[in-house]
Design an enzyme around this catalytic site. Structure first.
Site, PDB file in Angstrom:
ATOM      1  N   HIS C  79      -9.820   6.890  11.918  1.00 22.12           N
ATOM      2  CA  HIS C  79      -8.748   5.895  11.756  1.00 22.12           C
ATOM      3  C   HIS C  79      -7.644   6.465  10.868  1.00 22.12           C
ATOM      4  O   HIS C  79      -6.456   6.406  11.214  1.00 22.12           O
ATOM      5  CB  HIS C  79      -9.300   4.609  11.150  1.00 22.12           C
ATOM      6  CG  HIS C  79      -8.255   3.679  10.581  1.00 22.12           C
ATOM      7  ND1 HIS C  79      -7.438   2.905  11.367  1.00 22.12           N
ATOM      8  CD2 HIS C  79      -7.885   3.429   9.299  1.00 22.12           C
ATOM      9  CE1 HIS C  79      -6.622   2.208  10.592  1.00 22.12           C
ATOM     10  NE2 HIS C  79      -6.859   2.510   9.322  1.00 22.12           N
ATOM     11  N   ASP C 108      22.381  17.520  21.705  1.00 18.07           N
ATOM     12  CA  ASP C 108      20.918  17.545  21.831  1.00 18.07           C
ATOM     13  C   ASP C 108      20.364  18.108  20.537  1.00 18.07           C
ATOM     14  O   ASP C 108      21.124  18.397  19.607  1.00 18.07           O
ATOM     15  CB  ASP C 108      20.484  18.423  23.031  1.00 18.07           C
ATOM     16  CG  ASP C 108      19.082  18.043  23.522  1.00 18.07           C
ATOM     17  OD1 ASP C 108      18.180  17.901  22.670  1.00 18.07           O
ATOM     18  OD2 ASP C 108      18.915  17.871  24.734  1.00 18.07           O
ATOM     19  N   TRP C 144     -10.604  11.020   5.718  1.00 23.23           N
ATOM     20  CA  TRP C 144      -9.464  11.828   6.187  1.00 23.23           C
ATOM     21  C   TRP C 144      -9.085  12.872   5.148  1.00 23.23           C
ATOM     22  O   TRP C 144      -8.399  13.834   5.441  1.00 23.23           O
ATOM     23  CB  TRP C 144      -8.271  10.945   6.554  1.00 23.23           C
ATOM     24  CG  TRP C 144      -7.362  10.567   5.422  1.00 23.23           C
ATOM     25  CD1 TRP C 144      -7.547   9.533   4.561  1.00 23.23           C
ATOM     26  CD2 TRP C 144      -6.148  11.205   5.029  1.00 23.23           C
ATOM     27  NE1 TRP C 144      -6.521   9.494   3.652  1.00 23.23           N
ATOM     28  CE2 TRP C 144      -5.644  10.508   3.911  1.00 23.23           C
ATOM     29  CE3 TRP C 144      -5.421  12.309   5.505  1.00 23.23           C
ATOM     30  CZ2 TRP C 144      -4.468  10.879   3.265  1.00 23.23           C
ATOM     31  CZ3 TRP C 144      -4.243  12.662   4.846  1.00 23.23           C
ATOM     32  CH2 TRP C 144      -3.776  11.953   3.744  1.00 23.23           C
ATOM     33  N   SER C 172       2.661  21.337  15.400  1.00 21.29           N
ATOM     34  CA  SER C 172       3.604  20.416  16.026  1.00 21.29           C
ATOM     35  C   SER C 172       4.600  19.876  14.999  1.00 21.29           C
ATOM     36  O   SER C 172       5.810  19.864  15.234  1.00 21.29           O
ATOM     37  CB  SER C 172       2.831  19.281  16.686  1.00 21.29           C
ATOM     38  OG  SER C 172       3.674  18.206  16.968  1.00 21.29           O
ATOM     39  N   SER C 173       4.060  19.428  13.848  1.00 22.83           N
ATOM     40  CA  SER C 173       4.950  18.874  12.820  1.00 22.83           C
ATOM     41  C   SER C 173       5.935  19.912  12.316  1.00 22.83           C
ATOM     42  O   SER C 173       7.111  19.613  12.082  1.00 22.83           O
ATOM     43  CB  SER C 173       4.145  18.392  11.617  1.00 22.83           C
ATOM     44  OG  SER C 173       3.396  17.300  11.965  1.00 22.83           O
ATOM     45  N   HIS C 256       0.209  14.697  -1.514  1.00 21.56           N
ATOM     46  CA  HIS C 256       1.167  13.764  -2.077  1.00 21.56           C
ATOM     47  C   HIS C 256       2.542  13.857  -1.438  1.00 21.56           C
ATOM     48  O   HIS C 256       3.100  12.839  -1.052  1.00 21.56           O
ATOM     49  CB  HIS C 256       1.221  13.767  -3.597  1.00 21.56           C
ATOM     50  CG  HIS C 256       1.751  12.440  -4.041  1.00 21.56           C
ATOM     51  ND1 HIS C 256       0.967  11.328  -4.110  1.00 21.56           N
ATOM     52  CD2 HIS C 256       3.005  12.017  -4.266  1.00 21.56           C
ATOM     53  CE1 HIS C 256       1.717  10.281  -4.389  1.00 21.56           C
ATOM     54  NE2 HIS C 256       2.962  10.675  -4.498  1.00 21.56           N
ATOM     55  N   GLU C 258       2.998  14.642   1.484  1.00 19.93           N
ATOM     56  CA  GLU C 258       2.734  14.008   2.785  1.00 19.93           C
ATOM     57  C   GLU C 258       2.981  12.498   2.721  1.00 19.93           C
ATOM     58  O   GLU C 258       3.523  11.895   3.642  1.00 19.93           O
ATOM     59  CB  GLU C 258       1.288  14.295   3.204  1.00 19.93           C
ATOM     60  CG  GLU C 258       0.771  13.482   4.380  1.00 19.93           C
ATOM     61  CD  GLU C 258       1.425  13.838   5.704  1.00 19.93           C
ATOM     62  OE1 GLU C 258       1.970  14.945   5.795  1.00 19.93           O
ATOM     63  OE2 GLU C 258       1.387  13.006   6.625  1.00 19.93           O
ATOM     64  N   TYR C 260       5.140  11.014   0.949  1.00 16.82           N
ATOM     65  CA  TYR C 260       6.582  10.772   1.004  1.00 16.82           C
ATOM     66  C   TYR C 260       7.159  11.131   2.352  1.00 16.82           C
ATOM     67  O   TYR C 260       8.168  10.560   2.773  1.00 16.82           O
ATOM     68  CB  TYR C 260       7.286  11.498  -0.143  1.00 16.82           C
ATOM     69  CG  TYR C 260       6.864  10.889  -1.461  1.00 16.82           C
ATOM     70  CD1 TYR C 260       7.083   9.538  -1.684  1.00 16.82           C
ATOM     71  CD2 TYR C 260       6.196  11.609  -2.427  1.00 16.82           C
ATOM     72  CE1 TYR C 260       6.647   8.929  -2.844  1.00 16.82           C
ATOM     73  CE2 TYR C 260       5.756  11.006  -3.590  1.00 16.82           C
ATOM     74  CZ  TYR C 260       5.985   9.671  -3.787  1.00 16.82           C
ATOM     75  OH  TYR C 260       5.555   9.062  -4.922  1.00 16.82           O
ATOM     76  N   SER C 271      18.047   1.631   5.117  1.00 15.91           N
ATOM     77  CA  SER C 271      19.409   1.790   4.627  1.00 15.91           C
ATOM     78  C   SER C 271      20.436   1.687   5.747  1.00 15.91           C
ATOM     79  O   SER C 271      21.633   1.563   5.484  1.00 15.91           O
ATOM     80  CB  SER C 271      19.585   3.138   3.926  1.00 15.91           C
ATOM     81  OG  SER C 271      18.657   3.241   2.879  1.00 15.91           O
ATOM     82  N   HIS C 305      -2.710  12.963  -9.681  1.00 12.73           N
ATOM     83  CA  HIS C 305      -3.004  11.560  -9.992  1.00 12.73           C
ATOM     84  C   HIS C 305      -4.006  10.978  -9.006  1.00 12.73           C
ATOM     85  O   HIS C 305      -4.503   9.883  -9.216  1.00 12.73           O
ATOM     86  CB  HIS C 305      -1.729  10.712 -10.076  1.00 12.73           C
ATOM     87  CG  HIS C 305      -1.001  10.512  -8.796  1.00 12.73           C
ATOM     88  ND1 HIS C 305       0.347  10.429  -8.726  1.00 12.73           N
ATOM     89  CD2 HIS C 305      -1.427  10.380  -7.530  1.00 12.73           C
ATOM     90  CE1 HIS C 305       0.732  10.252  -7.463  1.00 12.73           C
ATOM     91  NE2 HIS C 305      -0.341  10.220  -6.722  1.00 12.73           N
ATOM     92  N   HIS C 306      -4.306  11.722  -7.937  1.00  8.40           N
ATOM     93  CA  HIS C 306      -5.383  11.293  -7.040  1.00  8.40           C
ATOM     94  C   HIS C 306      -6.740  11.716  -7.583  1.00  8.40           C
ATOM     95  O   HIS C 306      -7.767  11.416  -6.994  1.00  8.40           O
ATOM     96  CB  HIS C 306      -5.200  11.921  -5.661  1.00  8.40           C
ATOM     97  CG  HIS C 306      -3.929  11.511  -4.976  1.00  8.40           C
ATOM     98  ND1 HIS C 306      -3.868  10.444  -4.119  1.00  8.40           N
ATOM     99  CD2 HIS C 306      -2.673  12.008  -5.048  1.00  8.40           C
ATOM    100  CE1 HIS C 306      -2.629  10.314  -3.671  1.00  8.40           C
ATOM    101  NE2 HIS C 306      -1.882  11.241  -4.233  1.00  8.40           N
ATOM    102  N   THR C 331      12.713   5.438  -7.055  1.00  8.75           N
ATOM    103  CA  THR C 331      12.312   4.438  -6.060  1.00  8.75           C
ATOM    104  C   THR C 331      12.927   3.095  -6.398  1.00  8.75           C
ATOM    105  O   THR C 331      13.408   2.369  -5.522  1.00  8.75           O
ATOM    106  CB  THR C 331      10.779   4.323  -6.014  1.00  8.75           C
ATOM    107  OG1 THR C 331      10.229   5.634  -6.028  1.00  8.75           O
ATOM    108  CG2 THR C 331      10.324   3.611  -4.769  1.00  8.75           C
ATOM    109  N   LYS C 334      16.497   2.802  -5.345  1.00  9.92           N
ATOM    110  CA  LYS C 334      16.671   2.484  -3.925  1.00  9.92           C
ATOM    111  C   LYS C 334      16.551   0.979  -3.688  1.00  9.92           C
ATOM    112  O   LYS C 334      17.378   0.375  -3.010  1.00  9.92           O
ATOM    113  CB  LYS C 334      15.614   3.212  -3.111  1.00  9.92           C
ATOM    114  CG  LYS C 334      15.966   4.672  -2.940  1.00  9.92           C
ATOM    115  CD  LYS C 334      14.973   5.360  -2.077  1.00  9.92           C
ATOM    116  CE  LYS C 334      15.497   6.690  -1.638  1.00  9.92           C
ATOM    117  NZ  LYS C 334      16.588   6.573  -0.661  1.00  9.92           N
ATOM    118  N   ARG C 453     -14.300   1.752  -1.945  1.00 13.34           N
ATOM    119  CA  ARG C 453     -13.838   1.922  -0.574  1.00 13.34           C
ATOM    120  C   ARG C 453     -14.859   2.735   0.211  1.00 13.34           C
ATOM    121  O   ARG C 453     -15.794   3.291  -0.346  1.00 13.34           O
ATOM    122  CB  ARG C 453     -12.470   2.600  -0.560  1.00 13.34           C
ATOM    123  CG  ARG C 453     -12.457   3.979  -1.151  1.00 13.34           C
ATOM    124  CD  ARG C 453     -11.058   4.487  -1.379  1.00 13.34           C
ATOM    125  NE  ARG C 453     -10.440   4.946  -0.142  1.00 13.34           N
ATOM    126  CZ  ARG C 453      -9.550   5.951  -0.081  1.00 13.34           C
ATOM    127  NH1 ARG C 453      -9.179   6.585  -1.172  1.00 13.34           N
ATOM    128  NH2 ARG C 453      -9.013   6.313   1.053  1.00 13.34           N
TER     129      ARG C 453
END
Lengths: 196, 373, 528
Positions: C79, C108, C144, C172-173, C256, C258, C260, C271, C305-306, C331, C334, C453
């Site tokens: 998931h 293009d 994951w 791909s990314s 991390h 990732e 963002y 925006s 921080h993880h 943040t 914004k 979790r």
């Protein structure tokens, strides 16, 4: 894939250059991912980040022993699963003055019917204290062979750096013993040869 | 319970959060856990205030500045003063938060001398406790019966939060936990102490607590550690120092005597029936989580024990894998977890259950001989 | 989808592309590829969503009812992987493909053939990942985040497939990101200076650099897992001198930024939409750009921080705590800017605006819980509980996914040439808004009360809330079918959309017809 000639649109000719630079960045970042491994080790060596002791022989202490205080050094031994050896320190803990050199024996026996090779992996809590634990002699520097049914006493000689911070009163040194028979170096295997 | 829940949902988060309830962080029973709780509430309230201001302004414009009310849009699109203000002010608020956070963190990592040291070792899926200053060590396993988990029995009050042998610590004394793991990463967590520390294989971590209130405190493993991650609770009993001393002395005696008793009983043989009965109990307690109650395992993950070469023909190999485990797999060394009799019984059981029917009988003496050959 | 094509062809007089399946296989047209990405991501959203339904069904009651713990772990793992790499990221790439050339006045993408490749390897990556679930022993079950040694020594044989599929997703990314960067750098219309670009283009530009910087690190991490498991290296094995905690450092160095990568394009979308429906220019354009860049820069300094509970020294914990707290400054800027944009505007509430407003509020709630999680001493209590699950679903579902929904509604008229059914859109919005909060808000409570979790079964005191959460989950899942129906309806027909269907919308994409012709801006527009 950087062929852009087929694109019917008018465009500036420097796409290839940008792509090359970006691909170079990609390659560098992939390499950087791997470079994080030695960088992490260096960082840990400097800061004691993960509590791993320096796994090499330290020079003997040349500085004065600080008799004004003592540090309690505790020893913990563990064997990894699948490792049948008995493994224990001769004493559970010693009190030492910073700078004072001590020897502690660790007792190991191989109860199996086969010759085996082990490697002990150290870890120190608090991690910061690992920086100040200097081993002048240790069984953990090398793989340890032990013949079938044999017993041995493995010495570890160490001193604490007199610079060890005041707030460290207790230091725990843990050894986990791993079975390295399958990955033994030839010279270690040779030590057991006469027995066969 | 349900009415409380509805009340809380209706009243919204602030009320739910201020009540000592199942909706908020536990305050716990240590000085640190109380400080953590206070910090949590402080930051929560700061967030609420900011939220009210920001969302208030937003809803205000959503109600007042809408096209359907015929509002003509203003045209301003920048204001340096305002922009500088809302960069600086949040920064100052953050500094205000960082000060108590830093002091709490430093208090948590106080390495001063502690009076009791316990080595906590996680493995799939149980905890092991070893008292550093006493000859006492034991495993602590989930005590909730399998039938409750599979809904064949009603669930008890402490469903999934109960163990056979809890950790016992004295109140009012600083206790130091040395935390490590035998296999994958686990995390030892007791919310009431505000202690959560990862158990990393090959490394030791430290954590401390000083519990003031005697009581039973429950927690769980907090790092995904494989199949039964949800089934390895932590239970700690805090006792008055005198009671604790009595308990630990008693345990030392019991464990010493158990070892002597085991040696004495080596010469005694058990009957097939006794071995099978004991073996089944041990199997369900220690082996069935992976190899499954029917011995079939889970294909591709945990091997089957039915009709395999080892179970049929290789007694020494069978004893070896139970005693020493298998490196690099979830198969642990059970030499320290089970007595010689139990190992003998479980090996006998596995060789004769589920239609294996080898007729082999393994006695404690056989296991002892293998271990000390 | 082919109906869209039919409609497009109808309006396109210069189009000579082959029809049928080969058109889609060989297409190098940014609009076709954008549509492919968007449909792919929606399918993945439904696949990953069904796994979430399995998870929520099992958690509806305490005890084991439907699935075994081992399968449950596979569900949480796959998931997560599908939603991150299969739904959110391809959806953003699809939007970039469609909109970036239209927004900067380019004909293009700069590298159209690579564009085709970067899409067409994706289905294979996910086919491999999903196929691994049917292997003996099942698919990846280590979360994951695939922490070693659970993913190395103790994992099943599907790990090789997992690694291979992550490699393909990464390639791909990276190709997608290179394409976006080259397009933005080299193909802007005359007069389109950097500081005139729409914020969606800016945020994607910065996102693309993040992708280039961190996807290779992920590739390195999975490769190390592969060699540790199968080729005898010991990067993460203490026995060979490695360190399992180092895995987490490398993973979160990728992980991390990732996070963002999955939220910066949302900022760009919101925006664009909030000014359009407030009929007022975006407040603080320049500070928006700087704030985005600041967030991207800081994202490289906060990864640990993880990992506060892994046992770091105090100085490191303090460093990562302070850096993480700092992120809330840009943040916050914004959010304040969006509110100021609405302030004294002339606001109307079409579906894109509704989703954008919900985004601002719910993302901010996710930001608040993020700030709470940043505080190291309390993080020890929150870490790996449902509080964290609530936090990241607030920023990813009611954040990233709501913004993608907003974008879809905003640009659907441009893509299909038809107005979508506004009534249905509102239904979709209100159902989603209510159910997403029923789903994720109570998770804060169980998390604080101590529910870890990634567990298939839980203690009795968590039962009531889990039931509510599961009901919210099923409702949210079903609500997305309204969206599917709406899109199909909109593709097949509906009120003809004008070139600029939104009164207050700004930007070059509204200067071309709706639906956008197959080829646009073959002569670059002049931007003043």
């Amino acid at each position: 894939m950087t062929d852009t000639n087929s694109n019917p649109a008018p465009q500036r000719p420097d796409n290839g250059r940008v792509v090359r630079r970006l691909l170079l960045t990609v390659v560098c970042m992939f390499a950087f991912g791997y470079a994080l491994v030695p960088l992490y080790e260096v960082f840990c060596d400097i800061t004691g980040f993960n509590g791993r002791t320096k796994n090499e022989q330290a020079a003997a202490n040349t500085r004065a022993v600080d008799t004004s205080r003592t540090v309690n050094v505790q020893f913990i031994t563990r064997t990894n699963s699948g490792m049948p050896w008995g493994f224990a320190p001769e004493v559970k803990s010693v009190r030492v003055h910073p700078g004072e050199t001590k020897v502690v024996n660790f007792l190991a026996n191989n109860p199996t019917g086969g010759n085996m090779v082990a490697q002990a992996i150290p870890s120190v809590a608090p991690g910061e204290a690992a920086l100040y634990l200097n081993k002048t002699e240790c069984f953990c520097f090398n793989q340890q062979p032990l013949k079938a049914g044999a017993k041995t006493a493995m010495p570890m000689q160490f001193y604490l750096d007199p610079d060890i911070p005041e707030h460290i009163h207790t230091l725990t040194l843990s050894y986990t013993l791993y079975d390295m028979t399958a990955n033994a170096t030839p010279d270690v295997l040779a030590q057991m040869q006469p027995a066969n | 319970m349900r009415t409380r829940l509805i009340t809380a949902l209706v009243a919204g988060l602030p009320l739910a959060a201020s009540a000592q309830s199942q909706f908020n962080l536990t305050q716990g029973v240590t000085d640190i856990s109380n400080r953590v709780y206070d910090l949590h509430m402080t930051i929560f309230y700061i967030c609420c205030i900011i939220g009210v201001i920001v969302f208030g302004a937003m809803f205000w414009s959503m109600f007042r500045h809408r096209k359907s009310k015929g509002r003509k849009p203003a045209t301003f699109h920048e204001n340096v003063k305002v922009e500088i203000a809302w960069t600086i002010v949040p920064f100052l608020i953050l500094v205000g938060m960082a000060i108590p956070a830093t002091s709490t963190l430093i208090a948590m990592e106080d390495v001063s001398e502690s009076e009791v040291t316990v080595l906590v070792t996680g493995s799939q899926w149980k905890w092991h406790y070893r008292y550093f200053d006493h000859e006492v060590e034991y495993f602590s396993l989930l005590a909730t019966p399998r039938d409750q988990i599979t809904n064949r029995l009603d669930k008890g009050e402490n469903y999934l939060l109960e163990v056979d042998r809890p950790l016992v610590i004295p109140t009012g004394k600083k206790v130091r936990f040395l935390i490590t793991s035998d296999d994958v990463i686990h995390s030892w967590w007791v919310p009431a102490f505000a202690v959560k520390k990862d158990a990393n294989p090959g490394f030791i971590n430290e954590a401390w607590t000083r519990v003031d209130e005697p009581g039973i405190y429950r927690g769980q493993c907090a790092e995904l550690c494989g199949k039964d991650h949800g089934y390895m609770p932590v239970v700690v009993i805090a006792k008055e120092p005198a009671e604790y001393e009595a308990w630990i002395t008693e345990q030392e005696t019991i464990q010493r005597e158990a070892k002597e008793e085991e040696q004495r009983l080596l010469s005694m043989s058990m009957s097939m029936e006794e071995l099978m009965e004991l073996g089944e109990r041990v199997y369900l307690g220690s082996c069935a989580a992976c190899h499954q109650p029917n011995g079939q395992g889970i294909p591709g993950v945990f091997p089957s024990l039915v009709g395999t070469e080892m179970v049929k023909n290789d007694i020494p190999g069978h004893i070896d894998i139970v005693v020493n485990g298998k490196n690099g797999t979830a198969m642990q060394a059970f030499a320290n977890q089970l007595s010689l009799r139990e190992i003998a019984a479980v090996v006998t059981y596995e060789r004769n259950a589920w239609g294996n029917d080898t007729g082999d009988i393994v006695q404690a003496a056989d296991v002892n001989e293998y271990v000390n050959q | 989808m082919s109906t869209v094509v039919g409609e497009m062809d109808h309006h396109d007089h210069h189009h000579h592309a082959p029809s049928g399946i080969t058109r889609w296989l060989f297409t190098t047209n940014h609009k076709d590829i954008g549509s492919l990405y968007l449909w792919f991501s929606f399918i993945m959203f439904l696949v990953g969503g069904s796994m979430a339904m399995v998870i929520r069904a099992e958690l509806f009651q305490p005890g084991l009812q439907l699935v075994e713990p081992h399968f449950f772990n596979q569900m949480t793992t796959v998931h997560g992987l599908i939603m991150v790499f299969g739904a959110v990221m391809p959806a953003f790439t699809g939007l970039a493909n469609w909109m970036v050339p239209l927004m900067i006045g380019a004909p293009d993408m700069a590298l159209p053939r690579m564009n085709n490749w970067s899409f067409w390897i994706l289905p294979f990556a996910f086919a491999i990942l999903l196929a691994s679930l049917f292997m003996e022993g099942g698919g990846p079950a280590f979360g994951w985040t695939f922490y070693a040694p659970l993913s190395t020594t103790y994992s099943g044989d599907s790990t090789a497939l997992f690694v291979f599929s992550v490699h393909i997703m990464g390639i791909s990314s990276i190709m997608g990101a290179i394409n976006v960067i080259v397009t933005i750098m080299n193909m802007r219309a005359p007069g389109m200076t950097y500081m005139k670009m729409p914020l969606f283009v800016w945020t994607w530009f910065i996102t693309a650099f993040l992708l280039i910087a961190v996807m290779p690190v992920l590739a390195g991490a999975v490769t190390m897992v592969l060699t540790d498991k199968y080729f005898g290296t010991s990067f993460f094995d203490a026995a060979g001198g490695g360190d399992p905690v180092m895995f987490q450092h490398i993973f979160w160095f990728f992980g991390h930024p990732e996070v963002y990568i999955m939220i910066l394009p949302s900022f760009g979308i919101v925006s664009a939409i909030i000014p359009a429906f407030s009929r007022k220019p975006l407040f603080g354009y320049a500070s928006m750009v700087y704030a985005t860049a600041a967030i991207a820069g800081l994202s490289f300094l906060v990864w640990a921080h993880h990992m506060f509970t892994t046992g770091m020294p105090v100085f490191a914990e303090l460093f990562f705590m302070y850096c993480t707290m700092l992120i809330s400054v840009p943040t916050g800027v914004k959010v304040f800017n969006w509110v100021a944009t609405m302030w004294r505007g002339s606001i109307s509430f079409e579906t894109p605006m509704l989703f954008a407003l919900a985004f601002v509020i719910l993302f901010t709630i996710g930001g608040f819980s993020g700030l709470m999680l940043a505080i190291t001493p309390v993080d020890f209590q929150y870490h790996d509980t449902y509080f964290v699950v609530a936090h990241f679903h607030y920023v990813l579902v009611s954040g990233a996914i709501f913004s993608i929904m907003a974008a879809a509604y905003y640009w659907l008229p441009k893509w299909t040439g038809h107005m979508y059914d506004e009534n249905l859109g509102r239904w979709h919005f209100w159902c989603s808004l209510i159910s997403v909060n029923v789903l994720f808000f109570p998770m804060h409570f169980v998390g604080l009360a101590g529910m870890p979790r990634r567990i298939p079964d839980y203690a009795l005191q968590f039962a009531d809330i889990n039931q509510i959460v599961s009901i919210g989950g099923f409702a949210f899942g079903l609500s997305q079918l309204i969206f599917l129906w709406l899109v199909i309806k909109c593709v097949r027909g509906g009120e003809k959309a004008p070139a600029k269907p939104w009164e207050g919308a700004e930007g070059l994409e509204w200067t071309v017809d709706s639906p956008a012709p197959y080829h646009t801006f073959e002569t670059p527009p002049q931007v003043k």
